[in-house]
Design a protein around this motif. Structure first.
Motif, mmCIF file in Angstrom:
data_model
loop_
_atom_site.group_PDB
_atom_site.id
_atom_site.type_symbol
_atom_site.label_atom_id
_atom_site.label_comp_id
_atom_site.label_asym_id
_atom_site.label_seq_id
_atom_site.Cartn_x
_atom_site.Cartn_y
_atom_site.Cartn_z
ATOM 1 N N SER A 29 -44.377 6.503 -0.333
ATOM 2 C CA SER A 29 -43.108 6.496 -0.378
ATOM 3 C C SER A 29 -42.400 7.166 1.042
ATOM 4 C CB SER A 29 -42.463 7.268 -1.480
ATOM 5 O OG SER A 29 -41.044 7.353 -1.568
ATOM 6 N N ILE A 88 -29.864 3.415 2.000
ATOM 7 C CA ILE A 88 -31.085 3.140 2.443
ATOM 8 C C ILE A 88 -31.330 1.481 2.554
ATOM 9 C CG2 ILE A 88 -31.890 2.815 0.008
ATOM 10 C CD1 ILE A 88 -34.083 4.136 2.837
ATOM 11 N N ASN A 101 -33.015 -0.505 5.396
ATOM 12 C CA ASN A 101 -34.018 -1.581 5.480
ATOM 13 C C ASN A 101 -33.638 -3.171 5.915
ATOM 14 O OD1 ASN A 101 -36.106 -0.049 4.152
ATOM 15 N ND2 ASN A 101 -35.050 -0.351 2.006
HETATM 16 N N1 LIG Z 1 -39.602 5.132 0.758
HETATM 17 C C1 LIG Z 1 -38.848 4.213 1.282
HETATM 18 C C2 LIG Z 1 -39.357 3.679 2.648
HETATM 19 C C3 LIG Z 1 -38.704 2.712 3.447
HETATM 20 N N2 LIG Z 1 -37.747 2.035 2.755
HETATM 21 C C4 LIG Z 1 -37.378 2.599 1.860
HETATM 22 O O1 LIG Z 1 -36.317 1.835 0.943
HETATM 23 N N3 LIG Z 1 -37.830 3.419 0.773
#
Ligand SMILES: Nc1ccnc(=O)[nH]1
Length: 468
Positions: free
Chosen positions: A213, A297, A301
């Motif tokens: 993660s 987040i 992405n």
């Molecule tokens: N842990 C993460 C890494 C990359 N993108 C995410 O949404 N979450």
């Protein structure tokens, strides 16, 4: 347009994958702490923590596994971040130095798939929170959140930095209250924890999932440091990133494990129950924070997916650069595919998320090792910027050293993998524990070091081409 305008938060960013000129550099390394704290205080991180207890560990062992995994994954992730100010370009473009101009397309494709997968997990959880807040149907919630993330991604770097800074304060306050409530109160619907103790396989998974993660940010972490002045000390970039993403990751994953141990029905419902302990208003604020967290987040992405697909496409059509039309032409399809995946993910989130994470890691860890060994050991930060953008530059079309190290590092992982599709013999001997990513990283890193040394006199860039 003037340079001052290029620094404004509410103007669409004009740069994309090109080298950021020194006169446009701005910001402080401490900004990175907010970016990564804000970005990582999000529901999928709680869900990643929940998988540790869901696979049968007691809370104590889960916490130990989470701490080890977070420390390791963050170490690698922050080492990528430190490259940003010095290189002034997106991380995946710089992969061309290790894989060759065309060769870098291989890790790029995997990176885009990874962003899409993380996106889908986030948007489903965010839509569940929107349902809890305002009874918006999950399908509509996915669409609403996707549109909002897309807008932030279109504005780009400066708005993302600003957004994450304000969000950091809000989510820190909300999760502080939630943590205190969880520790000090008994809540309706709570079950008595069944402590199942230690088992090797689940413990190894409780190390791997948190590490993955954290490390999932590695291919784009440097992108959010690429406008910082090139003179920014590498150690401060490293430590501010480490602090932001490390504290948030450890905190929320441990919280996720604790929630999973005491509540049925998944992380969103559990957080709702705990939050209601402080009244309906606080519960509403909590859901707003969770929704904004997912929105933020997923802006990262999409932005990462945009820069990576743009890098992929400009491998073949070199003339495309920034500009709003090109920006939209990449961002909108990335967002559309990501949203569609969200619909597919909707029903079995926790199980598919864990499988997705371990597969992603097998594809990413060899890339991480090759990239870090190249930057810190082989070339020691010396890169020819122009050559990153040309198939006939010093990095060549395909770099056999990087490609071989990557592919072999992936292949040696197969016996160590344990997921829905592969049950390797070594993993079975380890009680189903999947540590393939460690094996892949070590093998790829060592192999690249050896192969790149052999070739280094042939393709080392001239000294005059130092980036800084
Ligand atoms: N842990 C993460 C890494 C990359 N993108 C995410 O949404 N979450």
């Amino acid at each position: 347009m003037g340079q001052a305008n290029e620094r404004a938060d509410f103007l669409v960013e004009q740069r994309s994958i090109e080298f950021i000129p020194h006169e446009l550099r701005h910001g402080k390394p401490s900004d990175l702490m907010f970016v990564w704290f804000g970005a990582n205080m999000e529901l999928p991180v709680v869900a990643a923590g929940a998988t540790t207890v869901a696979s049968g560990l007691s809370l104590g062992w889960a916490v130990l596994g989470i701490l080890i995994g977070v420390l390791l994954g963050t170490l690698l992730m922050a080492s990528h971040s430190a490259q940003g100010p010095h290189l002034g370009m997106p991380q995946m473009i710089q992969s061309r130095a290790q894989f060759g101009y065309y060769g870098a397309a291989v890790p790029l494709i995997f990176v885009v798939l990874m962003y899409l997968g993380f996106y889908a997990a986030g948007v489903v959880l965010g839509a569940q929170a929107l349902y809890e807040l305002a009874k918006v149907p999950v399908t509509a919630g996915i669409v609403i959140l996707s549109l909002a993330s897309t807008v932030v991604a279109v504005f780009g770097y400066n708005l993302i930095h600003r957004f994450e800074r304000y969000l950091s304060y809000l989510v820190a306050a909300v999760f502080l209250v939630l943590t205190v409530l969880l520790v000090t109160r008994h809540h309706p619907g709570e079950i008595t924890p069944v402590s199942t103790g230690f088992a090797l396989g689940p413990f190894l998974l409780a190390v791997s999932v948190p590490a993955i993660s954290q490390l999932g940010f590695a291919p784009y972490v440097a992108d959010y440091a690429r406008y910082l002045p090139a003179s920014t000390p590498i150690s401060s970039v490293f430590w501010y990133t480490y602090a932001g993403v490390g504290v948030s990751g450890a905190w929320l994953m441990i919280l996720g494990a604790a929630l999973q141990q005491r509540f049925l029905g998944g992380p969103v419902a559990a957080i709702g129950t705990v939050a209601h302990g402080a009244g309906g208003t606080f519960a509403a604020i909590t859901f707003v924070a969770l929704i904004l967290g997912v929105l933020s987040i997923n802006a990262l992405n999409i932005y990462g997916g945009y820069m990576s697909t743009m890098t992929l496409a400009t491998t073949f059509y070199r003339r495309w650069r920034g500009g709003l039309a090109v920006r939209l032409a990449f961002i909108l399809p990335v967002a559309a595919v990501a949203t569609y995946l969200g619909f597919l993910y909707r029903d079995n989130l926790l199980g598919s998320f864990e499988t997705f994470l371990v597969i992603v890691m097998a594809l990413m860890s060899p890339w991480t090792a090759v990239n870090l060994v190249d930057y810190y050991v082989v070339r020691r930060g010396e890169y020819a910027v122009d050559a990153m953008y040309r198939p006939d530059g010093v990095y060549g079309r395909v770099n056999p050293a990087g490609m071989a190290a990557y592919l072999i590092g992936f292949a040696v992982q197969l016996p160590f993998m344990h997921n829905a599709y592969v049950h390797g013999p070594v993993a079975r001997a380890l009680d189903g524990g999947d540590v393939s990513w460690v094996v892949g990283a070590v093998v790829s890193g060592l192999l690249y070091h050896r192969l790149a040394r052999v070739r280094s006199s042939a393709d080392r860039p001239p000294r005059t081409a130092r980036v800084s």
